[in-house]
Design an enzyme around this catalytic site. Structure first.
Site, PDB file in Angstrom:
ATOM      1  N   GLU A 296       3.601  22.825   5.091  1.00 62.15           N
ATOM      2  CA  GLU A 296       4.612  21.796   5.352  1.00 62.15           C
ATOM      3  C   GLU A 296       3.901  20.458   5.327  1.00 62.15           C
ATOM      4  OE1 GLU A 296       7.712  22.442   5.189  1.00 62.15           O
ATOM      5  OE2 GLU A 296       7.226  24.561   4.975  1.00 62.15           O
ATOM      6  N   CYS A 330       6.736  13.118  10.241  1.00 62.00           N
ATOM      7  CA  CYS A 330       6.984  13.443   8.831  1.00 62.00           C
ATOM      8  C   CYS A 330       8.437  13.143   8.491  1.00 62.00           C
ATOM      9  CB  CYS A 330       6.656  14.903   8.578  1.00 62.00           C
ATOM     10  SG  CYS A 330       7.505  15.972   9.733  1.00 62.00           S
TER      11      CYS A 330
HETATM   12  P1  NAD Z   1      -4.038  16.068   7.643  1.00 60.28           P
HETATM   13  O1  NAD Z   1      -3.632  16.736   6.379  1.00 60.28           O
HETATM   14  O2  NAD Z   1      -5.060  15.015   7.561  1.00 60.28           O
HETATM   15  O3  NAD Z   1      -4.580  17.154   8.667  1.00 60.28           O
HETATM   16  C1  NAD Z   1      -3.831  18.276   9.037  1.00 60.28           C
HETATM   17  C2  NAD Z   1      -4.766  19.357   9.518  1.00 60.28           C
HETATM   18  O4  NAD Z   1      -5.569  19.784   8.426  1.00 60.28           O
HETATM   19  C3  NAD Z   1      -5.716  18.906  10.606  1.00 60.28           C
HETATM   20  O5  NAD Z   1      -5.870  19.957  11.555  1.00 60.28           O
HETATM   21  C4  NAD Z   1      -7.014  18.691   9.841  1.00 60.28           C
HETATM   22  O6  NAD Z   1      -8.157  18.837  10.649  1.00 60.28           O
HETATM   23  C5  NAD Z   1      -6.943  19.790   8.821  1.00 60.28           C
HETATM   24  N1  NAD Z   1      -7.770  19.600   7.619  1.00 60.28           N
HETATM   25  C6  NAD Z   1      -8.243  18.450   7.104  1.00 60.28           C
HETATM   26  N2  NAD Z   1      -8.955  18.715   5.972  1.00 60.28           N
HETATM   27  C7  NAD Z   1      -8.904  20.045   5.782  1.00 60.28           C
HETATM   28  C8  NAD Z   1      -9.417  20.921   4.782  1.00 60.28           C
HETATM   29  N3  NAD Z   1     -10.124  20.489   3.747  1.00 60.28           N
HETATM   30  N4  NAD Z   1      -9.140  22.254   4.908  1.00 60.28           N
HETATM   31  C9  NAD Z   1      -8.409  22.720   5.926  1.00 60.28           C
HETATM   32  N5  NAD Z   1      -7.903  21.933   6.902  1.00 60.28           N
HETATM   33  C10 NAD Z   1      -8.144  20.608   6.833  1.00 60.28           C
HETATM   34  O7  NAD Z   1      -2.690  15.524   8.324  1.00 60.28           O
HETATM   35  P2  NAD Z   1      -2.547  14.752   9.708  1.00 60.28           P
HETATM   36  O8  NAD Z   1      -3.028  13.357   9.534  1.00 60.28           O
HETATM   37  O9  NAD Z   1      -3.095  15.562  10.810  1.00 60.28           O
HETATM   38  O10 NAD Z   1      -0.960  14.746   9.893  1.00 60.28           O
HETATM   39  C11 NAD Z   1      -0.120  13.828   9.287  1.00 60.28           C
HETATM   40  C12 NAD Z   1       0.536  14.439   8.065  1.00 60.28           C
HETATM   41  O11 NAD Z   1       1.244  15.614   8.434  1.00 60.28           O
HETATM   42  C13 NAD Z   1       1.586  13.536   7.437  1.00 60.28           C
HETATM   43  O12 NAD Z   1       1.458  13.603   6.044  1.00 60.28           O
HETATM   44  C14 NAD Z   1       2.898  14.150   7.902  1.00 60.28           C
HETATM   45  O13 NAD Z   1       4.000  13.864   7.078  1.00 60.28           O
HETATM   46  C15 NAD Z   1       2.557  15.590   7.893  1.00 60.28           C
HETATM   47  N6  NAD Z   1       3.456  16.372   8.746  1.00 60.28           N
HETATM   48  C16 NAD Z   1       4.361  17.183   8.125  1.00 60.28           C
HETATM   49  C17 NAD Z   1       5.256  17.911   8.904  1.00 60.28           C
HETATM   50  C18 NAD Z   1       6.265  18.806   8.261  1.00 60.28           C
HETATM   51  O14 NAD Z   1       6.865  19.619   8.966  1.00 60.28           O
HETATM   52  N7  NAD Z   1       6.499  18.700   6.971  1.00 60.28           N
HETATM   53  C19 NAD Z   1       5.219  17.806  10.284  1.00 60.28           C
HETATM   54  C20 NAD Z   1       4.266  16.972  10.876  1.00 60.28           C
HETATM   55  C21 NAD Z   1       3.379  16.262  10.081  1.00 60.28           C
END
Ligand code: NAD
Length: 525
Positions: A296, A330
């Site tokens: 997501e 999001c």
């Molecule tokens: P992010 O993608 O930077 O990080 C998300 C998670 O992924 C964190 O736990 C991070 O440590 C981990 N991560 C980072 N690099 C990784 C890798 N290479 N491999 C595996 N895991 C890794 O996102 P964020 O800044 O934490 O959150 C904000 C984003 O989340 C926004 O884009 C927002 O729209 C989205 N979001 C989407 C929903 C939804 O339901 N669609 C809900 C909430 C947030």
């Protein structure tokens, strides 16, 4: 969902959303201030990894900060290595045969106990969210309530899936369909709903009979560590889950790529989600399955306001959608599309409202907006505002707000065109890009001109237009005459189209299927 009953016939009350604590009463306000002070008293504590049922330390540490006061360390956490990440997956795999054979009823009851514990510790969790994620009181309360909802809802859902659905019975056969768990799941949540999304993805996987490795965001690891305490308190076996803090980039690849990982449940940015999807698709020599990825991702969500709309209601809805939790949802409205006839009037009213929003430390309940999550978010958001100054006209905001925290003024950029960066790219901050549409049809065309498709809303009193939008506005969660944020478990199953994700519909009746595999059995009789 109606009444659900356990396989032994005990009936559970029908699911209902957790009521919010009303912090406007003197007594509740005093209790919340007390919780904030108590949690502050725990600042700086060190937390451990949880691998193979025991606490483990790593050499390197990471600290989470209070974004309202970045000189305050909220928690000190271990920075897991790739080797520890592999060990966590292997340990979860070793315990899976035992966990998958516990009854669905038992697992569901553990989840209901987790809901009870969260309810008892609600203000404490609210306070952690205020201090570590920069949520204002009402935003924190909504996050914790949603976590409780997920536990209550998925417990009932698992009981439903544990009863075999009816299938056609062929003559001379006994035919059956049943749902089995899958194996080890890697749970990767974002920081913006650090309790609700973490708890939702974790408990759905666990209650379905999978073991999990939880890898929280490095911005909000303390809230995650506190949730791990709840799982243990609720009776989940110490080896049913692993808890791994550390750099997403370092441990993420190991967790996703490990041949014993069966599925990945990710919520976060488009960039990381697509990388995980790609890495998970690559089979490893020892791997026996195609990994399932639930991803997501981001949004660039639009609200349309037409000339028939109740403009006061639209101002309230747009303002809440764009600036609640500083626009870091999001589902946040980051594109506003106003039919030209009411553009000037509506923008004047919206600007007046936005200029009343107070920004400052999230522990102060008089502030409507708290800080953004970290220093790099500040830089990225201000960078987009600088681009927006060239692509349109900043009519309010556009600067950092006073204070040591990561505060940014609520910002409106008007007059941008449909291909502008600020109209197409997720900014994830309190920045609203506005464009005028010739008419309603044009407004819908602009709303759909995005690679994302998470939420959207329309403010209109015209029934035919609402019906047209119902048919053509391509968003996973569509709303009419209300804000586009604040999806409620059970009522608004949540998930996006296109680059917003795999549309898993968290908090809905299909969600647990992401964590189950169906087996058909036919016996000759
Ligand atoms: P992010 O993608 O930077 O990080 C998300 C998670 O992924 C964190 O736990 C991070 O440590 C981990 N991560 C980072 N690099 C990784 C890798 N290479 N491999 C595996 N895991 C890794 O996102 P964020 O800044 O934490 O959150 C904000 C984003 O989340 C926004 O884009 C927002 O729209 C989205 N979001 C989407 C929903 C939804 O339901 N669609 C809900 C909430 C947030």
């Amino acid at each position: 969902m109606g009444n659900s009953s356990t396989p032994r016939g005990e009936s559970l009350p029908a699911f209902r959303n957790e009521p919010y604590v009303d912090s406007s009463t003197e007594a509740n306000r005093a209790s919340m201030l007390d919780a904030l002070a108590r949690v502050r008293g725990e600042f700086g504590r060190e937390y451990q990894l949880w691998i193979g049922g025991e606490g483990v330390k790593a050499e390197a540490k990471l600290s989470s900060l209070n974004p309202s006061h970045p000189d305050e360390v909220v928690g000190v956490h271990q920075k897991a290595t790739g080797e520890l990440a592999a060990k966590a997956v292997e340990s979860a795999f070793a315990f899976y045969p035992e966990w998958r054979h516990t009854s669905a009823e038992l697992r569901a009851h553990m989840l209901l106990r987790a809901a009870r514990i969260l309810r008892e510790r609600k203000l404490e969790f609210d306070a952690w969210l205020v201090h570590e994620a920069g949520k204002t009181w009402p935003e924190a309360e909504a996050d914790v309530s949603e976590a409780i909802d997920f536990c209550e809802y998925y417990a009932r859902e698992m009981l439903r899936y544990s009863l075999p659905p009816a299938v056609v019975q062929l003559p001379g056969e006994r035919d059956e369909l049943r749902y089995l768990p899958m194996g080890v799941g890697v749970i990767i949540p974002p920081w913006n709903f650090p309790l609700a999304i973490l708890a939702g993805m974790t408990t759905a996987a666990l209650v379905a009979g999978n073991t999990v490795v939880i890898k929280p965001s490095s911005d909000t690891p303390t809230i995650a560590a506190k949730f791990v305490e709840v799982l243990l308190q609720a009776g989940f076996p110490p080896r049913s889950f692993e808890f791994l803090t550390g750099s997403g980039a370092v441990v993420g690849d190991v967790l996703v790529g490990h041949p014993l990982t069966r599925f990945v449940s990710f919520t976060g940015s488009r960039e990381v989600g697509l990388r995980i999807n790609e890495l998970a698709a690559k089979p490893h020599p020892r791997q026996r399955w195609i990994k399932r990825v639930v991803a997501e991702m981001g949004g660039k969500d639009a609200i349309i306001v037409d000339e028939t709309a109740d403009l006061d209601a639209a101002v309230t809805g747009v303002s809440a959608s764009a600036y609640g939790y500083q626009g870091q949802k999001c589902s946040a409205c980051s594109r506003l599309i106003v039919v030209r006839k009411v553009h000037d009037d509506f923008l004047a009213r919206l600007q007046a409202k936005v200029e009343t929003l107070r920004v400052g430390p999230s522990e102060d309940p008089d502030n409507y907006m708290g800080p953004v999550i970290n220093a790099s978010a500040v830089n990225s958001i201000l960078g987009y505002i600088a681009i927006g100054r060239k692509e349109g006209r900043v009519i309010t905001g556009g600067q950092r707000a006073p204070g040591d925290g990561y505060f940014i003024q609520p910002t409106i950029i008007d007059g941008v065109n449909r291909k502008a960066h600020v109209f197409q790219e997720e900014i994830f901050g309190p920045v609203l890009a506005v464009t005028a549409a010739r008419d309603f049809g044009h407004a819908l065309e602009l709303a759909n001109d995005t690679e994302y498709g998470l939420t959207g809303a329309v403010f209109s009193r015209d029934r035919a237009r609402i019906e047209k939008a119902r048919e053509t506005f391509f968003a996973g969660n569509l709303y009419f005459n209300r804000k586009c944020t604040g999806a409620m478990v059970g009522a608004h199953p949540f998930g996006g189209f296109n680059m917003s994700g795999t549309d898993s519909k968290a908090g809905g009746p299909d969600y647990l299927l992401q964590f189950l595999q169906a087996q058909s059995i036919a016996e000759k009789v």
